[in-house]
Design a protein around this motif. Structure first.
Motif: not given
Length: 351
Positions: A41-49
């Motif tokens: 989940g953190a990786s997904t958010a990091a990619i979007a950011f």
């Protein structure tokens, strides 16, 4: 007091060492169970950011102004998204003698990702090339790659890439393209903030990439993917990538000469057209390949470090070339003799 820095003679970029350290951490302490869900989940958010910041940084006006050098940009895009993929397809004949099928899929994916920005600019400046052209060429490549790379992956990799299918394009749009467009739309209000805090946000960029690497390689370790890679196969992959880089460096330099580009433009074309972006490729691979991303990004990580080391040597030698041509070719960007020379880095923030 003099600020301590990374020794200029050191051939390995320090960020690559951080990436290798992250891979080692994932091998020793992979994320499992709930930890894996949190990391994902953190990786997904990091990619979007990450792609939101890409959009906020890219100046639309500068990009539009750069269109007047269309011959140069078309040449770089053709090298990045046509010549590279064709060479990747030709490498299919190396399976299974030099490459396993999963490593070949990663190599083919490597040929589909966009060019770099940061390191292309740095090397072009060191070699006394056309820096504005390198800036625009790298920016255009990254922008086009958000759309073109997934489409090429769908066409050339299909369902053989660890479960990747055309349905993943919707996920690409939501996770990469929507944040990028949002950053562009909000740039009017946040562009100044992003520019003022460029250094701090650069650490956010790098941290996001490290998180993506840790998540991808953790999944590979948990699923036992790394037991499939033997040292002799890694040696074969390095040999293939060495040839690939040599071919692209020769094609971009002599091809640009055949197209009658001036020296400064040829330098920009060589450095922007022969490189691949780790910063763009890692997040895309995480979205496209899922649990199989660890093997998919291995060829890209190796190629990225190789291109930095080789291009650093070429740029230094080009800096000692005789004085540039007195006038640029028609339709080419003006020379930039007084352009600043940024320090070479791995380009993970934008390229």
């Amino acid at each position: 007091m003099k600020r301590l820095g990374w020794p200029s003679w050191m051939p390995i970029d320090p960020y690559i060492l951080l990436l290798l350290g992250t891979v080692g951490l994932a091998a020793l302490l992979p994320a499992r169970g709930t930890g894996a869900d949190v990391a994902s989940g953190a990786s997904t958010a990091a990619i979007a950011f990450l792609f939101f910041l890409y959009g906020a940084r890219l100046s639309t006006r500068e990009a539009l102004d750069g269109l007047k050098h269309w011959r140069l940009h078309v040449t770089v895009l053709a090298c990045t998204f046509v010549v590279f993929p064709l060479l990747g397809l030709a490498a299919r004949g190396l399976v299974p003698v030099f490459l396993t099928e999963p490593l070949y899929q990663g190599l083919l994916f490597l040929t589909l990702v966009p060019s770099t920005i940061q390191s292309s600019i740095a090397f072009t400046s060191i070699a006394r090339g056309n820096v504005p052209a390198a800036i625009c060429a790298g920016s255009f490549s990254s922008l086009v790659g958000i759309v073109v790379t997934p489409l090429l992956a769908a066409a050339l990799l299909g369902s053989t890439a660890g479960g990747f299918a055309a349905d993943s394009l919707a996920e690409i749009v939501l996770q990469l393209l929507v944040p990028f467009v949002s950053g562009q739309l909000l740039r009017r209000w946040i562009g100044g903030f992003v520019a003022r805090h460029k250094k701090a946000l650069g650490y956010v960029d790098r941290g996001s990439i490290l998180l993506v690497v840790y998540t991808a390689f953790s999944e590979g370790v948990v699923q036992g993917i790394w037991h499939q890679v033997r040292p002799v196969r890694l040696a074969g992959l390095l040999a293939v990538e060495t040839v690939l880089l040599a071919v692209m460096l020769a094609l971009t330099w002599y091809g640009a000469k055949a197209l009658r580009f001036g020296r400064e433009d040829r330098i920009a074309i060589q450095f922007a057209g022969s490189k691949k972006s780790l910063a763009s490729g890692l997040p895309m691979a995480s979205v496209l390949f899922g649990a199989h991303a660890s093997l998919a990004v291995l060829p890209l990580m190796l190629f990225h470090q190789m291109q930095l080391m080789v291009c650093a040597v070429i740029a230094k030698r080009r800096s000692h070339d005789p004085a540039p041509d007195p006038a640029p070719e028609s339709g080419s960007a003006p020379p930039t003799a007084t352009a600043p020379r940024p320090a070479v880095d791995a380009g993970p923030r934008r390229g």
